[in-house]
Design an enzyme around this catalytic site. Structure first.
Site, short mmCIF file in Angstrom:
data_model
loop_
_atom_site.label_atom_id
_atom_site.label_comp_id
_atom_site.label_asym_id
_atom_site.label_seq_id
_atom_site.Cartn_x
_atom_site.Cartn_y
_atom_site.Cartn_z
N GLU A 1 0.80 -1.21 0.00
CA GLU A 1 0.00 0.00 0.00
C GLU A 1 0.83 1.26 0.00
O GLU A 1 2.05 1.24 0.22
CB GLU A 1 -0.99 -0.01 1.15
N CYS B 1 3.87 8.27 -0.33
CA CYS B 1 4.54 7.35 0.58
C CYS B 1 4.62 5.98 -0.10
O CYS B 1 3.61 5.45 -0.55
CB CYS B 1 3.72 7.29 1.87
N CYS C 1 6.82 -6.55 6.65
CA CYS C 1 8.05 -6.08 7.29
C CYS C 1 8.42 -7.07 8.37
O CYS C 1 7.55 -7.66 9.01
CB CYS C 1 7.83 -4.70 7.90
N CYS D 1 7.98 -3.92 15.06
CA CYS D 1 7.65 -2.79 15.94
C CYS D 1 6.23 -2.97 16.50
O CYS D 1 5.30 -3.31 15.75
CB CYS D 1 7.77 -1.46 15.20
N CYS E 1 3.09 -1.01 14.82
CA CYS E 1 2.99 -0.92 13.35
C CYS E 1 2.25 -2.11 12.75
O CYS E 1 2.57 -3.26 13.04
CB CYS E 1 4.40 -0.82 12.77
N GLY F 1 7.77 -1.96 5.12
CA GLY F 1 9.11 -2.46 4.83
C GLY F 1 10.21 -1.64 5.46
O GLY F 1 10.02 -0.48 5.83
N SER G 1 13.24 6.38 5.22
CA SER G 1 13.01 6.21 6.65
C SER G 1 13.44 4.82 7.10
O SER G 1 13.09 3.82 6.48
CB SER G 1 11.52 6.41 6.94
N SER H 1 13.58 6.31 12.69
CA SER H 1 12.49 6.10 13.64
C SER H 1 13.09 5.82 15.00
O SER H 1 13.61 4.74 15.23
CB SER H 1 11.64 4.92 13.17
N LEU H 2 13.02 6.79 15.88
CA LEU H 2 13.66 6.64 17.19
C LEU H 2 12.62 6.22 18.24
O LEU H 2 12.77 5.22 18.90
CB LEU H 2 14.33 7.97 17.57
N HIS H 3 11.56 7.01 18.36
CA HIS H 3 10.40 6.68 19.19
C HIS H 3 10.67 6.51 20.68
O HIS H 3 9.78 6.10 21.42
CB HIS H 3 9.69 5.41 18.68
N CYS I 1 0.01 2.60 8.70
CA CYS I 1 0.77 1.76 7.76
C CYS I 1 0.31 0.32 7.84
O CYS I 1 0.24 -0.25 8.92
CB CYS I 1 2.24 1.78 8.13
#
Ligand code: SAH
Length: 340
Positions: free
Chosen positions: A87, A100, A107, A111, A114, A154, A186, A209-211, A328
Site C-alpha cells: 500500500e 509514501c 516487514c 515494531c 505498526c 518495509g 526512513s 524512527s527513534l520513538h 501503515c
C-alpha cells in the site's frame, strides 16, 4: 526481464539483444516512465510491442483499491505482477504532493505499534515495483508528485540495493525527474545501511524512527533495539551528517504512558545535543490489534515545548487521512482478510 527495473543503458542493451535498434530504448523508456502498458506504446511497431509483451514483463504495480479522505489524502492498495499487494498514501501539502512508498511486502522488524509487520515480510520489492507505485499514483493524480517518502511498509535498509536503484530511476530527467532532495528514506536505524546510504552520494533525506529517548523504552517498542543500542543509532546519524552535510530527521511517535513525558523529551534533547537534526513528533495512529494508544494533545504540545526550550528543532506532524485506514499496513491487512 522486467523493463521497469532497467536504467536507460540497460534498456538499450536489452533492445540490442533483441536485435532491435538502439533508439527504440529511449522510446520504450519514455512510455514506461509515463506508466503506460505495452498496448499504449503508439510509436512502437506492433510486432515489436507483441515481442516485448511475450518476452518481457513490465514489473510494475497497479492500483486495485483507492480510498479518498475528506482532506484529499488518498490511500492506495497496489497489486504486483505475482499478486502480492502493498500500500501507499498520497498526501497534499503546501509544498506539493507527496507519495509514501512501500519497499517490502510486509516487514520483519516487529515494531509493536505498526500494522505492516504483523504478518512478517513476504518479500523485497524490486526497483521497478517501487517505481511502479509512483507511476500508477502519478497517473491517478492531476498534480505532479513532487516528493517521495520511503515510509510505507518495509525496512528500506534490508532491501537497499533495490532501493538505491529505485531512487536513481525516480530522478532520471527523461523519466519522473523527481529531485533527490525531495526524497526521504526512513529506517528503524540500521547503522550499516545508514553508512551505505551516505556513501551512495544520493542527496536524499535520512529519517530515523527513534520513538524513545533510551534503550529501555525503545526495546519495549522496537525489537531491533535489543540488537542495536540507541547510541549506535545516533552515532550512525552523526556519521550521516558528517558524510553528507545534510541534517537527519528523527521520527518520534508519542504513545500514552510510554514515551510521552517531558522528562523523556529532556532525555532525548540531551542525546541529540550538537547533532544537526530535526525531530518530527507523530501522534500515534492506534491499531485495533494493539493496547498502545496515542498521547493526549496537551502531552504532545508539552513534549514539543520541552524540546524547543532545549533548542532542539522539532515540529508536530500534521495528521492526514484520519477517516481512512490510516496507519501503515492496515489497508493491506483488511484486503488480505486480516491474515497478513
Ligand atoms: N521501516 C522504516 C520505514 C517504514 S515505517 C522505519 O522504521 O522507519 C514509517 C514510519 O511510520 C516510521 O517512523 C514508523 O515507526 C511509523 N509508524 C508505523 N506505524 C505507526 C503508527 N501506527 N503510528 C504512527 N507512526 C507509525
Amino acid at each position: 526481464m522486467n523493463l521497469l527495473d532497467m536504467l536507460p543503458e540497460e534498456l538499450e542493451s536489452a533492445m540490442l539483444a533483441l536485435g532491435e535498434k538502439k533508439f527504440r530504448a529511449a522510446q520504450v523508456f519514455s512510455w514506461l516512465h509515463k506508466g503506460a502498458g505495452f498496448d499504449e506504446m503508439a510509436n512502437i511497431p506492433k510486432p515489436l510491442r507483441e515481442r516485448l509483451k511475450g518476452e518481457c514483463a513490465l514489473g510494475g504495480a497497479k492500483i486495485i483499491k483507492h480510498q479518498e479522505s475528506r482532506d484529499g489524502t488518498v490511500k492506495y492498495l497496489y497489486e504486483l505482477e505475482d499478486g502480492e499487494r502493498v500500500e501507499g498514501v498520497r498526501m497534499k501539502y503546501k509544498h506539493g504532493v507527496s507519495l509514501c512508498v512501500s519497499t517490502q511486502a510486509g516487514c520483519e522488524m516487529g515494531c509493536a505499534f505498526c500494522a505492516s509487520t504483523i504478518g512478517g515480510c513476504a518479500r523485497n520489492l524490486l526497483p521497478g515495483e517501487m517505481l511502479g507505485e509512483v507511476l500508477a499514483a502519478q497517473r491517478d493524480c492531476e498534480e505532479r508528485i513532487s516528493n517521495v517518502v520511503l515510509m510505507g511498509s518495509g525496512e528500506p535498509m534490508l532491501n537497499l540495493t533495490n532501493v538505491l536503484k529505485f531512487i536513481r530511476l525516480l530522478s532520471l530527467p527523461d523519466g519522473l525527474n523527481i529531485s533527490l532532495r525531495s526524497v526521504s528514506v526512513s529506517t528503524c536505524g540500521l547503522p550499516e545501511g545508514i553508512a551505505r546510504l551516505a556513501d551512495s552520494g544520493l542527496p536524499v533525506t535520512l529519517a530515523i524512527s527513534l520513538h524513545a529517548p533510551n534503550d529501555e523504552i525503545r526495546q519495549k517498542l522496537m525489537p531491533v533495539a535489543q540488537r542495536i543500542p540507541i547510541e549506535a543509532v545516533i552515532k550512525a546519524a552523526r556519521g550521516y551528517v558528517r558524510g553528507t552535510g545534510r541534517r537527519v530527521i528523527f521520527e518520534y511517535a508519542l504513545i500514552a504512558g510510554v514515551n510521552d513525558e517531558t522528562a523523556h523529551a529532556r532525555e532525548l534533547a540531551g542525546r541529540l545535543r550538537g547533532l544537526q537534526c530535526h525531530v518530527n513528533l507523530i501522534p500515534l495512529n492506534a491499531l485495533p490489534e494493539s493496547e498502545l494508544k496515542g498521547a493526549a494533545p496537551e502531552r504532545i504540545s508539552a513534549f514539543l515545548q520541552a524540546l524547543t526550550d532545549l533548542h532542539i528543532s522539532a515540529t508536530q506532524r500534521r495528521s492526514l487521512g484520519a477517516d481512512i485506514d490510516g496507519a501503515c499496513g492496515q489497508l493491506r491487512r483488511v484486503y488480505n482478510g486480516g491474515e497478513v
